[in-house]
Design an enzyme around this catalytic site. Structure first.
Site, PDB file in Angstrom:
ATOM      1  N   GLY A  24       0.773  -1.242   0.000  1.00  0.00           N
ATOM      2  CA  GLY A  24       0.000   0.000   0.000  1.00  0.00           C
ATOM      3  C   GLY A  24       0.802   1.289   0.000  1.00  0.00           C
ATOM      4  N   SER A  25       1.990   1.279  -0.624  1.00  0.00           N
ATOM      5  CA  SER A  25       2.761   2.528  -0.587  1.00  0.00           C
ATOM      6  C   SER A  25       2.120   3.617  -1.459  1.00  0.00           C
ATOM      7  CB  SER A  25       4.216   2.289  -0.990  1.00  0.00           C
ATOM      8  OG  SER A  25       4.340   2.029  -2.364  1.00  0.00           O
ATOM      9  N   ASN A  26       1.476   3.235  -2.552  1.00  0.00           N
ATOM     10  CA  ASN A  26       0.768   4.250  -3.354  1.00  0.00           C
ATOM     11  C   ASN A  26      -0.453   4.780  -2.609  1.00  0.00           C
ATOM     12  OD1 ASN A  26       1.867   4.865  -6.154  1.00  0.00           O
ATOM     13  ND2 ASN A  26       2.123   2.639  -6.029  1.00  0.00           N
TER      14      ASN A  26
ATOM     15  N   MET B   1      -4.384  -6.382  -7.050  1.00  0.00           N
ATOM     16  CA  MET B   1      -3.937  -7.397  -7.998  1.00  0.00           C
ATOM     17  C   MET B   1      -5.060  -8.369  -8.359  1.00  0.00           C
ATOM     18  SD  MET B   1      -1.136  -5.972  -8.361  1.00  0.00           S
ATOM     19  CE  MET B   1       0.092  -6.883  -9.256  1.00  0.00           C
TER      20      MET B   1
ATOM     21  N   LEU C 279     -10.503  -7.235 -13.027  1.00  0.00           N
ATOM     22  CA  LEU C 279     -11.875  -6.832 -12.723  1.00  0.00           C
ATOM     23  C   LEU C 279     -12.850  -7.373 -13.763  1.00  0.00           C
ATOM     24  CD1 LEU C 279     -11.343  -3.075 -11.780  1.00  0.00           C
ATOM     25  CD2 LEU C 279     -11.028  -5.110 -10.359  1.00  0.00           C
TER      26      LEU C 279
ATOM     27  N   ASN D  54      -6.290   3.619 -12.177  1.00  0.00           N
ATOM     28  CA  ASN D  54      -5.318   2.600 -11.801  1.00  0.00           C
ATOM     29  C   ASN D  54      -3.918   3.152 -12.032  1.00  0.00           C
ATOM     30  OD1 ASN D  54      -4.267  -0.062 -11.186  1.00  0.00           O
ATOM     31  ND2 ASN D  54      -3.938  -0.349 -13.382  1.00  0.00           N
TER      32      ASN D  54
ATOM     33  N   HIS E 126      -0.097   1.832 -12.961  1.00  0.00           N
ATOM     34  CA  HIS E 126       0.577   0.656 -13.495  1.00  0.00           C
ATOM     35  C   HIS E 126       2.064   0.980 -13.662  1.00  0.00           C
ATOM     36  CE1 HIS E 126       1.090  -3.077 -15.649  1.00  0.00           C
ATOM     37  NE2 HIS E 126       1.799  -2.416 -16.549  1.00  0.00           N
TER      38      HIS E 126
ATOM     39  N   GLY F 261     -10.298  -3.768 -20.839  1.00  0.00           N
ATOM     40  CA  GLY F 261      -9.023  -4.466 -21.070  1.00  0.00           C
ATOM     41  C   GLY F 261      -8.079  -4.279 -19.885  1.00  0.00           C
TER      42      GLY F 261
ATOM     43  N   GLU G 140       5.982   6.976  -8.953  1.00  0.00           N
ATOM     44  CA  GLU G 140       4.569   6.592  -8.782  1.00  0.00           C
ATOM     45  C   GLU G 140       3.948   7.425  -7.662  1.00  0.00           C
ATOM     46  OE1 GLU G 140       3.419   2.410  -8.593  1.00  0.00           O
ATOM     47  OE2 GLU G 140       5.299   1.810  -9.511  1.00  0.00           O
TER      48      GLU G 140
END
Ligand code: GAR
Length: 206
Positions: free
Chosen positions: A14-16, A93, A96, A110, A112, A146, A177
């Protein structure tokens, strides 16, 4: 100013998510983190989220077996119960289902760890090294059906340096990030029409 209510979905450290919580400590930030939810009750990020005073929710996906949507319906109910307006995936991770994506069309983002459309999927840093690219980075995008697709909201690039291994490159990307994600969430939360403009891709240097 009304701040947009944000739910963050995580699966791990959970660093983001933490970077988003840090940004949201500023009362002038246009979003607040009202819920951090995980598909793993042992996700390290849940404890960090509680430290920021965020509500947390954990629901293991494994008992649901192949019924992806049944798990998602409960995650979705938790988000709605907290009045969530924007969902930020931060190391969530799970692939969906089209059902969940449709629920949050235009309101789910999101992060990435690659410069999409290069290297969607897993092991992005290893694949970047193998491909011999000289620039690597991360992307924040709106979630569409996608995997790791959808309109790009922002990108941050870092150099790939001689002697880099996967860990060194991952650490360099993670640092940006943590700057890119709060910037992109702020733009979406404040209603900027930036997705339609060339300025959508912002370059944040190291
Ligand atoms: C981050 O590097 C994020 O970009 C990546 O997982 C890591 C989660 O770290 N996400 C994906 O690969 C999604 N396709 P964090 O839990 O410390 O934020």
């Amino acid at each position: 100013m009304t701040r947009k209510k944000v739910g963050v979905l995580i699966s791990g450290r959970g660093s983001n998510m933490q970077a988003l919580c840090e940004a949201a400590k500023d009362a002038a930030y246009p979003a607040e983190i009202v819920l951090v939810a995980s598909n793993r009750s042992d996700a390290g990020g849940l404890e960090i989220a509680r430290g920021y005073g965020a509500e947390t929710f954990a629901l293991d996906h494994r008992p649901f077996g192949k019924d992806r949507e049944a798990h998602e319906r409960e995650m979705d109910a938790a988000l709605r119960a907290h009045g969530v307006e924007i969902v930020a995936l931060a190391g969530y991770m799970r692939v969906l289902s089209p059902w969940l994506v449709a629920q949050w069309q235009g309101r789910m983002i999101n992060i990435h760890p690659s410069l999409l459309p290069l290297f969607p999927g897993l092991d992005t840093h290893k694949r970047a090294l193998e491909a011999g690219v000289k620039l690597h980075g991360c992307t924040v995008h709106l979630v569409s059906d996608g995997v790791d697709e959808g309109p790009i909201l922002g990108q941050a690039a870092v150099p790939v340096l001689a002697g880099d291994d996967e860990a060194a490159l991952a650490a360099r990307v993670l640092k940006v990030e943590h700057r890119l994600y709060p910037a992109c969430l702020a733009a979406l939360a404040s209603g900027k029409h930036w997705v339609e403009t060339d300025a959508a891709a912002s370059l944040i240097s190291v």
